[in-house]
Write a protein that holds these residues in place. Structure first.
Motif, PDB file in Angstrom:
ATOM      1  N   VAL A  94       0.824  -1.208   0.000  1.00 45.14           N
ATOM      2  CA  VAL A  94       0.000   0.000   0.000  1.00 45.14           C
ATOM      3  C   VAL A  94       0.863   1.265   0.000  1.00 45.14           C
ATOM      4  N   ILE A  95       2.154   1.110   0.228  1.00 48.67           N
ATOM      5  CA  ILE A  95       3.058   2.263   0.283  1.00 48.67           C
ATOM      6  C   ILE A  95       2.983   3.137  -0.975  1.00 48.67           C
ATOM      7  N   PRO A  96       2.925   2.549  -2.191  1.00 47.57           N
ATOM      8  CA  PRO A  96       2.832   3.422  -3.381  1.00 47.57           C
ATOM      9  C   PRO A  96       1.625   4.352  -3.367  1.00 47.57           C
ATOM     10  N   LEU A  97       0.509   3.883  -2.823  1.00 50.60           N
ATOM     11  CA  LEU A  97      -0.672   4.739  -2.714  1.00 50.60           C
ATOM     12  C   LEU A  97      -0.508   5.763  -1.600  1.00 50.60           C
ATOM     13  N   ALA A  98       0.054   5.334  -0.490  1.00 50.46           N
ATOM     14  CA  ALA A  98       0.193   6.223   0.663  1.00 50.46           C
ATOM     15  C   ALA A  98       1.081   7.422   0.350  1.00 50.46           C
ATOM     16  N   GLY A 130      -4.176  14.411 -11.891  1.00 57.47           N
ATOM     17  CA  GLY A 130      -3.086  13.453 -12.066  1.00 57.47           C
ATOM     18  C   GLY A 130      -3.006  12.467 -10.921  1.00 57.47           C
ATOM     19  N   THR A 131      -3.227  12.948  -9.687  1.00 63.23           N
ATOM     20  CA  THR A 131      -3.205  12.040  -8.534  1.00 63.23           C
ATOM     21  C   THR A 131      -4.392  11.091  -8.567  1.00 63.23           C
ATOM     22  N   THR A 132      -5.548  11.591  -9.041  1.00 65.19           N
ATOM     23  CA  THR A 132      -6.731  10.736  -9.159  1.00 65.19           C
ATOM     24  C   THR A 132      -6.493   9.627 -10.175  1.00 65.19           C
ATOM     25  N   LEU A 133      -5.897   9.979 -11.298  1.00 66.38           N
ATOM     26  CA  LEU A 133      -5.599   8.991 -12.323  1.00 66.38           C
ATOM     27  C   LEU A 133      -4.601   7.960 -11.804  1.00 66.38           C
ATOM     28  N   TYR A 134      -3.577   8.411 -11.096  1.00 69.58           N
ATOM     29  CA  TYR A 134      -2.583   7.495 -10.528  1.00 69.58           C
ATOM     30  C   TYR A 134      -3.236   6.548  -9.520  1.00 69.58           C
ATOM     31  N   GLU A 135      -4.067   7.102  -8.649  1.00 65.48           N
ATOM     32  CA  GLU A 135      -4.696   6.320  -7.599  1.00 65.48           C
ATOM     33  C   GLU A 135      -5.516   5.168  -8.166  1.00 65.48           C
ATOM     34  N   ASN A 136      -6.168   5.415  -9.302  1.00 70.47           N
ATOM     35  CA  ASN A 136      -7.081   4.421  -9.869  1.00 70.47           C
ATOM     36  C   ASN A 136      -6.476   3.627 -11.019  1.00 70.47           C
ATOM     37  N   SER A 137      -5.185   3.753 -11.223  1.00 69.89           N
ATOM     38  CA  SER A 137      -4.540   2.973 -12.279  1.00 69.89           C
ATOM     39  C   SER A 137      -3.247   2.366 -11.750  1.00 69.89           C
ATOM     40  N   VAL A 138      -2.147   3.109 -11.851  1.00 68.52           N
ATOM     41  CA  VAL A 138      -0.845   2.591 -11.435  1.00 68.52           C
ATOM     42  C   VAL A 138      -0.832   2.261  -9.944  1.00 68.52           C
ATOM     43  N   GLY A 139      -1.336   3.179  -9.116  1.00 66.69           N
ATOM     44  CA  GLY A 139      -1.322   2.956  -7.672  1.00 66.69           C
ATOM     45  C   GLY A 139      -2.124   1.729  -7.268  1.00 66.69           C
ATOM     46  N   PHE A 140      -3.322   1.598  -7.839  1.00 63.44           N
ATOM     47  CA  PHE A 140      -4.154   0.441  -7.528  1.00 63.44           C
ATOM     48  C   PHE A 140      -3.470  -0.844  -7.974  1.00 63.44           C
ATOM     49  N   TYR A 141      -2.879  -0.816  -9.158  1.00 64.33           N
ATOM     50  CA  TYR A 141      -2.225  -2.012  -9.694  1.00 64.33           C
ATOM     51  C   TYR A 141      -1.042  -2.439  -8.816  1.00 64.33           C
ATOM     52  N   LEU A 142      -0.223  -1.474  -8.388  1.00 63.98           N
ATOM     53  CA  LEU A 142       0.923  -1.803  -7.539  1.00 63.98           C
ATOM     54  C   LEU A 142       0.467  -2.360  -6.196  1.00 63.98           C
ATOM     55  N   ALA A 266      -7.753   9.561   1.814  1.00 64.50           N
ATOM     56  CA  ALA A 266      -8.699   8.648   2.461  1.00 64.50           C
ATOM     57  C   ALA A 266      -8.966   7.426   1.591  1.00 64.50           C
ATOM     58  N   ASN A 267      -8.906   7.591   0.259  1.00 66.26           N
ATOM     59  CA  ASN A 267      -9.151   6.456  -0.629  1.00 66.26           C
ATOM     60  C   ASN A 267      -8.085   5.374  -0.501  1.00 66.26           C
ATOM     61  N   THR A 268      -6.929   5.715   0.047  1.00 63.23           N
ATOM     62  CA  THR A 268      -5.907   4.702   0.305  1.00 63.23           C
ATOM     63  C   THR A 268      -6.428   3.662   1.294  1.00 63.23           C
ATOM     64  N   VAL A 282      -3.191   1.075   7.807  1.00 63.82           N
ATOM     65  CA  VAL A 282      -3.298   2.151   6.827  1.00 63.82           C
ATOM     66  C   VAL A 282      -4.229   3.247   7.328  1.00 63.82           C
ATOM     67  N   ALA A 283      -5.349   2.863   7.941  1.00 61.43           N
ATOM     68  CA  ALA A 283      -6.307   3.844   8.445  1.00 61.43           C
ATOM     69  C   ALA A 283      -5.694   4.713   9.537  1.00 61.43           C
ATOM     70  N   GLY A 284      -4.997   4.082  10.474  1.00 64.57           N
ATOM     71  CA  GLY A 284      -4.375   4.840  11.549  1.00 64.57           C
ATOM     72  C   GLY A 284      -3.336   5.817  11.037  1.00 64.57           C
ATOM     73  N   THR A 285      -2.528   5.377  10.073  1.00 60.97           N
ATOM     74  CA  THR A 285      -1.494   6.242   9.513  1.00 60.97           C
ATOM     75  C   THR A 285      -2.105   7.395   8.719  1.00 60.97           C
ATOM     76  N   ALA A 286      -3.154   7.104   7.942  1.00 56.09           N
ATOM     77  CA  ALA A 286      -3.797   8.141   7.134  1.00 56.09           C
ATOM     78  C   ALA A 286      -4.417   9.230   8.009  1.00 56.09           C
ATOM     79  N   LEU A 287      -5.078   8.809   9.074  1.00 60.54           N
ATOM     80  CA  LEU A 287      -5.720   9.793   9.948  1.00 60.54           C
ATOM     81  C   LEU A 287      -4.680  10.610  10.710  1.00 60.54           C
ATOM     82  N   LEU A 288      -3.604   9.957  11.143  1.00 61.07           N
ATOM     83  CA  LEU A 288      -2.541  10.689  11.832  1.00 61.07           C
ATOM     84  C   LEU A 288      -1.901  11.710  10.884  1.00 61.07           C
TER      85      LEU A 288
END
Length: 307
Positions: A94-98, A130-142, A266-268, A282-288
């Motif tokens: 999940v690091i690539p998305l984070a 660009g971040t939205t596109l990454y999140e739903n393509s490359v990031g999701f795939y990784l 948050a989508n991460t 992931v949730a704890g890190t995202a909120l922090l």
């Protein structure tokens, strides 16, 4: 420090809205998930559409989402290589998305409107896509690491209404067609709703915060990538382009820098839950990261943008 405090004061209404979201979730049992659906399929595409329609388009500006996508991919994949060796559990995927994405919408758009005004907001939205596109393509795939096929990722991208709003607005803008005057108040109201509901969703999400869970190496690497590497890459691009080809203006540099300093998206957490990849961690890190960003964003803007 004085400039950071002044900007913090300007951002105070946004933080009050976060607090109101917490109150709504705590005492009124309001659900951020219900609002999120309205945001994704109605309000966000409307904000993207109006933003692009008001942007001064050129080939360089139109390519901004793909520039951001490239930087996200570079940062995300680089950190994945480190995470596979250092993190040591499933959350490494999940690091690539984070680190690659960020809360560029719910938090970034209100801040961009406050800092840059209407014109600068349009440029920021192009970078944000660009971040939205990454999140739903490359990031999701990784993150999926082979659990899902490329076809599934492409289908996910094809279902994003914001992308269709972007391409439609580009076509209309280049054709010289503007938003009718009678419709302008509607888009103004939708943008206001985006800011209010988006910030309230952040407040509602804080209710679920129970501290860090599991691997602190994940949190350390995610914070390093999000709050150190991404801003450093944005500043390096700023310096290289401004001292070299000068393809872009200061407005673009500032918009890209604001994208880089937003907290973990948050989508991460949503994707980590979908793939069953340490969602609590992931949730704890995202909120922090969101709590940290409420103070780090004014400081970073004051230091590097002279706000």
């Amino acid at each position: 420090m004085t400039a950071a405090l002044a900007l913090l004061y300007k951002l105070l209404p946004l933080y009050v809205t976060v607090a109101l979201g917490w109150v709504a979730g705590r005492f009124l049992q309001a659900s951020g998930s219900h609002i999120a659906g309205i945001m994704m399929y109605i309000i966000t595409p409307s904000v993207v559409f109006s933003g692009v329609m008001n942007a001064p388009l050129s080939p360089e500006v139109i390519l901004l989402p793909f520039l951001t996508l490239g930087l996200c991919t570079l940062i995300g994949y680089g950190h994945l290589l480190i995470a596979r060796r250092w993190v040591g559990d499933a959350s490494a995927s999940v690091i690539p998305l984070a680190v690659g994405t960020g809360n560029t919408g719910y938090l970034g758009v209100p801040v961009a409107l406050l800092l840059f005004g209407e014109q600068g907001l349009s440029i920021y939205i192009l970078c944000m896509l660009g971040t939205t596109l990454y999140e739903n393509s490359v990031g999701f795939y990784l993150a999926a690491r082979g659990r899902y096929q490329v076809r599934d990722c492409l289908i996910k991208v094809a279902r994003l209404p914001s992308l269709y709003a972007f391409f439609l607005a580009v076509a209309l803008n280049l054709a010289g067609i503007g938003i009718p005057m009678i419709a302008e108040p509607l888009f103004d109201n939708l943008r206001g709703a985006y800011s209010v509901f988006g910030m309230m969703i952040i407040g509602m999400s804080i209710l679920s915060f129970r501290g860090l869970a599991g691997n602190l190496r994940f949190t350390a690497l995610a914070f390093f990538g999000k709050f150190v590497v991404w801003p450093a890459v944005a500043l390096l691009f700023w310096w290289l382009d401004s001292h070299g080809p000068q393809i872009y203006s200061t407005a673009v540099y500032q918009a890209l820098f604001l994208v880089s300093i937003t907290p973990i998206a948050a989508n991460t957490v949503v994707i980590a839950t979908l793939l069953d990849l340490a969602p609590s961690q992931v949730a704890g890190t995202a909120l922090l990261s969101t709590v940290v960003a409420l103070f780090s964003i004014p400081l970073m803007i004051a230091l590097f943008m002279g706000a």
